[in-house]
Motif scaffolding. Structure first.
Motif, PDB file in Angstrom:
ATOM      1  N   GLU A 203       1.373 -12.266   1.869  1.00  6.80           N
ATOM      2  CA  GLU A 203       0.258 -13.011   2.478  1.00  6.80           C
ATOM      3  C   GLU A 203      -0.346 -12.287   3.688  1.00  6.80           C
ATOM      4  O   GLU A 203      -1.439 -12.619   4.128  1.00  6.80           O
ATOM      5  CB  GLU A 203       0.669 -14.454   2.827  1.00  6.80           C
ATOM      6  N   THR A 204       0.370 -11.263   4.204  1.00  7.69           N
ATOM      7  CA  THR A 204      -0.169 -10.539   5.367  1.00  7.69           C
ATOM      8  C   THR A 204      -0.892  -9.263   4.945  1.00  7.69           C
ATOM      9  O   THR A 204      -1.339  -8.494   5.788  1.00  7.69           O
ATOM     10  CB  THR A 204       0.970 -10.144   6.341  1.00  7.69           C
ATOM     11  N   THR A 205      -1.004  -8.991   3.638  1.00  5.97           N
ATOM     12  CA  THR A 205      -1.634  -7.739   3.192  1.00  5.97           C
ATOM     13  C   THR A 205      -3.084  -7.975   2.785  1.00  5.97           C
ATOM     14  O   THR A 205      -3.540  -9.117   2.684  1.00  5.97           O
ATOM     15  CB  THR A 205      -0.909  -7.149   1.955  1.00  5.97           C
ATOM     16  N   SER A 206      -3.776  -6.870   2.468  1.00 11.69           N
ATOM     17  CA  SER A 206      -5.160  -6.971   2.020  1.00 11.69           C
ATOM     18  C   SER A 206      -5.272  -7.533   0.614  1.00 11.69           C
ATOM     19  O   SER A 206      -6.370  -7.660   0.082  1.00 11.69           O
ATOM     20  CB  SER A 206      -5.846  -5.594   2.086  1.00 11.69           C
ATOM     21  N   GLN A 207      -4.114  -7.863  -0.008  1.00 14.43           N
ATOM     22  CA  GLN A 207      -4.208  -8.540  -1.303  1.00 14.43           C
ATOM     23  C   GLN A 207      -4.953  -9.861  -1.132  1.00 14.43           C
ATOM     24  O   GLN A 207      -5.666 -10.293  -2.030  1.00 14.43           O
ATOM     25  CB  GLN A 207      -2.824  -8.781  -1.898  1.00 14.43           C
ATOM     26  N   SER A 208      -4.788 -10.466   0.070  1.00 15.17           N
ATOM     27  CA  SER A 208      -5.510 -11.720   0.341  1.00 15.17           C
ATOM     28  C   SER A 208      -7.023 -11.481   0.385  1.00 15.17           C
ATOM     29  O   SER A 208      -7.791 -12.409   0.335  1.00 15.17           O
ATOM     30  CB  SER A 208      -5.018 -12.335   1.651  1.00 15.17           C
ATOM     31  N   LYS A 209      -7.433 -10.209   0.470  1.00 14.11           N
ATOM     32  CA  LYS A 209      -8.879  -9.890   0.435  1.00 14.11           C
ATOM     33  C   LYS A 209      -9.276  -9.339  -0.935  1.00 14.11           C
ATOM     34  O   LYS A 209     -10.357  -8.785  -1.091  1.00 14.11           O
ATOM     35  CB  LYS A 209      -9.215  -8.855   1.509  1.00 14.11           C
TER      36      LYS A 209
ATOM     37  N   GLU B 104      -7.439  -6.955  -2.773  1.00 11.74           N
ATOM     38  CA  GLU B 104      -6.930  -5.618  -3.128  1.00 11.74           C
ATOM     39  C   GLU B 104      -5.847  -5.738  -4.209  1.00 11.74           C
ATOM     40  O   GLU B 104      -5.043  -6.667  -4.179  1.00 11.74           O
ATOM     41  CB  GLU B 104      -6.343  -4.949  -1.883  1.00 11.74           C
ATOM     42  N   THR B 105      -5.806  -4.774  -5.132  1.00  7.20           N
ATOM     43  CA  THR B 105      -4.766  -4.816  -6.168  1.00  7.20           C
ATOM     44  C   THR B 105      -3.445  -4.276  -5.615  1.00  7.20           C
ATOM     45  O   THR B 105      -3.432  -3.532  -4.627  1.00  7.20           O
ATOM     46  CB  THR B 105      -5.153  -3.942  -7.389  1.00  7.20           C
TER      47      THR B 105
ATOM     48  N   ASP C  24      -3.556  -0.500  -5.549  1.00  8.95           N
ATOM     49  CA  ASP C  24      -4.273   0.067  -4.400  1.00  8.95           C
ATOM     50  C   ASP C  24      -3.431  -0.034  -3.124  1.00  8.95           C
ATOM     51  O   ASP C  24      -3.399   0.895  -2.318  1.00  8.95           O
ATOM     52  CB  ASP C  24      -5.627  -0.630  -4.202  1.00  8.95           C
ATOM     53  N   THR C  25      -2.747  -1.167  -2.956  1.00  9.37           N
ATOM     54  CA  THR C  25      -1.870  -1.317  -1.778  1.00  9.37           C
ATOM     55  C   THR C  25      -0.833  -0.192  -1.775  1.00  9.37           C
ATOM     56  O   THR C  25      -0.633   0.487  -0.759  1.00  9.37           O
ATOM     57  CB  THR C  25      -1.148  -2.693  -1.808  1.00  9.37           C
TER      58      THR C  25
ATOM     59  N   ASN D 284      -2.286   3.329  -1.086  1.00  7.00           N
ATOM     60  CA  ASN D 284      -2.590   3.526   0.334  1.00  7.00           C
ATOM     61  C   ASN D 284      -1.320   3.828   1.121  1.00  7.00           C
ATOM     62  O   ASN D 284      -1.307   4.691   1.994  1.00  7.00           O
ATOM     63  CB  ASN D 284      -3.322   2.308   0.893  1.00  7.00           C
TER      64      ASN D 284
END
Ligand code: NCD
Length: 319
Positions: free
Chosen positions: A83-89, A91-92, A95-96, A99
């Motif tokens: 919940e603290t990653t860009s997956q909430s935006k 992102e797959t 991709d996480t 990176n």
């Protein structure tokens, strides 16, 4: 297709992992146990290495023990909660990971509700991926720690009867355990109501041993060398398969009366989290003679150290 440890450089499941590979990892886990327990200082075999612990589902034991395992080998750990990653935006997962790979992360420990996701990511990354539980599919380090704990208590598992009870259909723990245990020659008996223990599981391809699906817990206990109780995974819709929680407890719960019907040497396992009073009564969970539940947890750190060490030995540092 299953990617085995040695050929793939990943640990995605125990399906297809050979007996020799399991034994080599568990022998190393035994050697590492004094460091794993914190009784001896950390090693430096993974100094300058970074392990990313990426958890998109809640976890206590698995997440903490991977972090401790990496640190006790001298590695740095990135503890990443979904919940603290860009997956909430949007992102797959791939991709996480890519990176993080670009930042020099050396290995990825991944827990996700999506069955098969670690396999897809592993195929596109150049660093080792360890599946820390993917949906209803596999949880290989849990399977390894279960085999380790049973070997400690029972010795050679060939010909032993290990009974797994409850919500098997939704359980990645059960799948990894049954692959690991049968590869070691054990006979695995699955017990639960038909929607949670489908008869089709008898047809899973195993390397050795056997799988049997039965309905009557009381009939199998007197010949079981170990009983692994599972949590009913209500979050994976298992509740819909149960007519009533009381009826489930009556038919499949492990009570002190049922424990008295086990052979004297038989042990009780549970992967946690326990729903006390449902699948396992407290007196049974805390039985000092038979419950090996906290030994499973302790062995989890050692097994994860052995897996990280083995996979990272095969790749140069530097992401
Ligand atoms: C389990 C899991 O998350 O797969 N726990 C664990 O990893 N030890 C089992 C469960 O959630 O019931």
């Amino acid at each position: 297709m299953t990617l085995t440890l040695s050929r793939s450089g990943h640990l995605l499941g125990l399906d297809g992992v050979s007996r020799d590979e399991i034994v080599a990892l568990l022998d190393d886990a035994v050697r590492l146990s004094t460091v794993a327990s914190g009784r001896q200082p950390p090693l430096d075999v993974l100094r300058h290495r970074t392990v990313a612990n990426i958890f998109f589902e809640n976890s206590t034991r698995t997440r903490c023990s991977f972090a401790l395992a990496a640190r006790r080998l001298g590695a740095d750990v990135l503890d990443i909660m979904g919940e603290t990653t860009s997956q909430s935006k949007g992102e797959t997962l791939l991709d996480t990971c890519r990176n993080l790979e670009a930042m020099g992360v050396d290995a990825f420990v991944i827990r996700t509700s999506a069955s098969g996701a670690p396999h897809q990511v592993a195929a596109r990354l150049s660093r080792p991926v360890i599946n820390a539980g993917d949906g209803r599919h596999e949880h290989p380090t849990q399977g390894l720690l279960d085999v380790m704990t049973l070997r400690e208590r029972l010795g050679d598992l060939a010909g032993r009867t290990i009974t797994i009870v409850g919500d098997i259909a939704n359980s990645r723990v059960a799948r990894s355990a049954l692959f690991g245990l049968t590869t070691m020659g054990a006979h695995v008996v699955l017990v639960g109501p038909p929607p949670l223990a489908p008869a089709s599981m008898e047809r899973l391809p195993v390397q050795d041993g056997s799988i049997k699906v039965l309905r009557d817990l009381d009939a199998v206990l007197p010949t079981s060398d170990a009983v692994m109780m599972l949590r009913v995974q209500f979050e994976r819709a298992a509740g819909e398969a149960i007519a009533s929680v009381d009826e489930y407890r009556r038919r499949y719960g492990l009570s002190p009366d049922r424990v008295r019907t086990l052979p004297p040497h038989a042990v009780i396992l549970h992967p946690g989290p326990i729903n006390r009073g449902l699948e396992l009564e407290s007196e049974v969970a805390d039985d000092p003679a038979r419950s090996v539940i906290l030994q499973q947890v302790a062995n989890g750190v050692a097994v994860r150290m052995a897996v990280l060490k083995s996979l990272l030995a095969k790749v140069p540092a530097g992401g």
